[in-house]
Write an enzyme that holds these catalytic residues in place. Structure first.
Site, mmCIF file in Angstrom:
data_model
loop_
_atom_site.group_PDB
_atom_site.id
_atom_site.type_symbol
_atom_site.label_atom_id
_atom_site.label_comp_id
_atom_site.label_asym_id
_atom_site.label_seq_id
_atom_site.Cartn_x
_atom_site.Cartn_y
_atom_site.Cartn_z
ATOM 1 N N LYS A 144 20.741 29.623 58.438
ATOM 2 C CA LYS A 144 20.271 28.721 57.391
ATOM 3 C C LYS A 144 19.617 27.469 57.974
ATOM 4 O O LYS A 144 18.736 26.890 57.357
ATOM 5 C CB LYS A 144 21.426 28.367 56.440
ATOM 6 C CG LYS A 144 22.153 29.601 55.895
ATOM 7 C CD LYS A 144 21.190 30.695 55.407
ATOM 8 C CE LYS A 144 21.869 32.051 55.316
ATOM 9 N NZ LYS A 144 20.893 33.170 55.116
ATOM 10 N N ASN A 170 20.112 32.075 49.663
ATOM 11 C CA ASN A 170 21.226 31.183 50.009
ATOM 12 C C ASN A 170 20.892 29.697 49.995
ATOM 13 O O ASN A 170 21.480 28.923 50.769
ATOM 14 C CB ASN A 170 21.779 31.532 51.393
ATOM 15 C CG ASN A 170 22.079 32.995 51.552
ATOM 16 O OD1 ASN A 170 21.493 33.668 52.409
ATOM 17 N ND2 ASN A 170 22.972 33.514 50.732
ATOM 18 N N GLU A 199 26.163 36.793 46.441
ATOM 19 C CA GLU A 199 26.334 38.253 46.324
ATOM 20 C C GLU A 199 27.801 38.638 46.078
ATOM 21 O O GLU A 199 28.708 38.179 46.745
ATOM 22 C CB GLU A 199 25.809 38.979 47.574
ATOM 23 C CG GLU A 199 26.241 38.423 48.910
ATOM 24 C CD GLU A 199 25.263 37.406 49.482
ATOM 25 O OE1 GLU A 199 24.533 36.778 48.704
ATOM 26 O OE2 GLU A 199 25.249 37.220 50.697
HETATM 27 O O1 LIG Z 1 24.582 33.624 57.484
HETATM 28 C C1 LIG Z 1 24.002 34.344 56.688
HETATM 29 N N1 LIG Z 1 22.946 35.075 57.046
HETATM 30 C C2 LIG Z 1 22.455 35.025 58.443
HETATM 31 C C3 LIG Z 1 23.256 35.991 59.354
HETATM 32 C C4 LIG Z 1 22.897 35.874 60.828
HETATM 33 C C5 LIG Z 1 21.394 35.933 61.064
HETATM 34 C C6 LIG Z 1 21.100 36.215 62.525
HETATM 35 N N2 LIG Z 1 19.640 36.155 62.697
HETATM 36 C C7 LIG Z 1 18.759 37.090 62.276
HETATM 37 C C8 LIG Z 1 17.523 36.645 62.651
HETATM 38 N N3 LIG Z 1 17.653 35.456 63.291
HETATM 39 C C9 LIG Z 1 18.965 35.170 63.326
HETATM 40 C C10 LIG Z 1 24.540 34.484 55.284
HETATM 41 C C11 LIG Z 1 25.823 34.006 55.003
HETATM 42 C C12 LIG Z 1 26.365 34.140 53.716
HETATM 43 C C13 LIG Z 1 27.737 33.632 53.420
HETATM 44 C C14 LIG Z 1 28.002 32.997 52.209
HETATM 45 C C15 LIG Z 1 29.287 32.528 51.919
HETATM 46 C C16 LIG Z 1 30.310 32.680 52.850
HETATM 47 F F1 LIG Z 1 31.550 32.232 52.575
HETATM 48 C C17 LIG Z 1 30.041 33.309 54.071
HETATM 49 C C18 LIG Z 1 28.761 33.782 54.359
HETATM 50 C C19 LIG Z 1 25.621 34.748 52.682
HETATM 51 C C20 LIG Z 1 24.332 35.219 52.969
HETATM 52 O O2 LIG Z 1 23.578 35.807 51.983
HETATM 53 C C21 LIG Z 1 23.779 35.078 54.245
HETATM 54 O O3 LIG Z 1 22.492 35.524 54.435
HETATM 55 MG MG LIG Z 2 21.559 35.882 52.559
#
Ligand SMILES: O=C(NCCCCCn1ccnc1)c1cc(-c2ccc(F)cc2)cc(O)c1O
Ligand SMILES: [Mg+2]
Length: 214
Positions: A144, A170, A199
């Site tokens: 993020k 997000n 989600e």
């Molecule tokens: O961190 C997220 N996505 C990135 C993952 C790593 C990307 C690696 N990368 C790929 C390319 N360059 C780097 C994510 C997190 C959550 C979430 C929400 C609430 C909670 F309590 C815990 C988690 C919800 C999402 O919808 C997300 O997308």
């Molecule tokens: Mg996401």
């Protein structure tokens, strides 16, 4: 040895979805995440909003930042015209390995190019490596705190043209405050917030759609 959540998600796809049927792959992942194990896919509620934006833009070139298990990759690619191309960047090799198999199960491997590595390294190389000048649509769903620097990098590299559409997941949860502030205050973007939920939960989240004005 213990399996990982992405491995269990892939097994659910292979068990419950029909090969070559992207909608059955999307459904199988949503069922798994709603009834078995939560996972950070954009999900079915925000996914429907994403579908409507993709259908409206009807993009020929798409960049996805953050593949994870390939859920949104499959959702987007299943809506693209025959000649369209989707490039998806994933930093985590374990996620990338699972996503390749999910994308293949959906039968969409010919439309999708999965690239492993960091967005900061790859964004400046996309034009020469893939013969793509600009993107019609960009889906931001990776770290993020990378949404804003990578958007500025895409601008600098000339990957956005007048009318390019950015869709960011997000923007509320986990949240991308610096990115939101930028696209909502910059005269170079026309931004719109689509309220939804994180989600598979009742927590608020949403997608931000931002049109680059050039
Ligand atoms: O961190 C997220 N996505 C990135 C993952 C790593 C990307 C690696 N990368 C790929 C390319 N360059 C780097 C994510 C997190 C959550 C979430 C929400 C609430 C909670 F309590 C815990 C988690 C919800 C999402 O919808 C997300 O997308
Ligand atoms: Mg996401």
């Amino acid at each position: 040895t213990q399996s990982t959540r992405p491995q269990r998600l892939l097994s659910a796809v292979q068990k419950n979805a029909t090969r070559g049927n992207p909608r059955s792959v999307v459904r199988a992942i949503d069922e798994f995440c709603r009834h078995k194990e939560w996972a950070m896919n954009v999900g079915d509620e925000k996914g429907c909003i994403l579908d409507s934006i993709v259908s409206e833009v009807n993009p020929v070139t798409v960049l996805e930042l953050g593949t994870y298990c390939g859920y949104s990759t499959v959702r987007i690619a299943s809506l693209l015209p025959p000649n369209a191309k989707l490039i998806t960047l994933e930093f985590n090799p374990d996620f990338a390995a699972i996503a390749r198999q999910v994308i293949a199960w959906a039968g969409l491997q010919d439309k999708v190019q999965l690239v492993e590595g960091s967005s900061g390294d790859w964004i400046p190389k996309i034009q020469e490596q893939f013969g793509i000048n600009t993107f019609d649509l960009v889906f931001l769903d990776h770290w993020k705190d990378r949404y804003l620097p990578d958007t500025k990098l895409m601008e600098k590299c000339g990957l956005l043209r007048k009318g390019s559409v950015l869709v960011a997941d997000n923007v509320i949860c986990p949240g991308t405050p610096d990115y939101l502030e930028y696209v909502r205050s910059s005269p170079c973007y026309k931004s719109q917030y689509f309220i939804s939920h994180l989600e598979y939960t009742k927590a608020e989240d949403g997608l931000e759609k931002s049109v680059f004005l050039g």
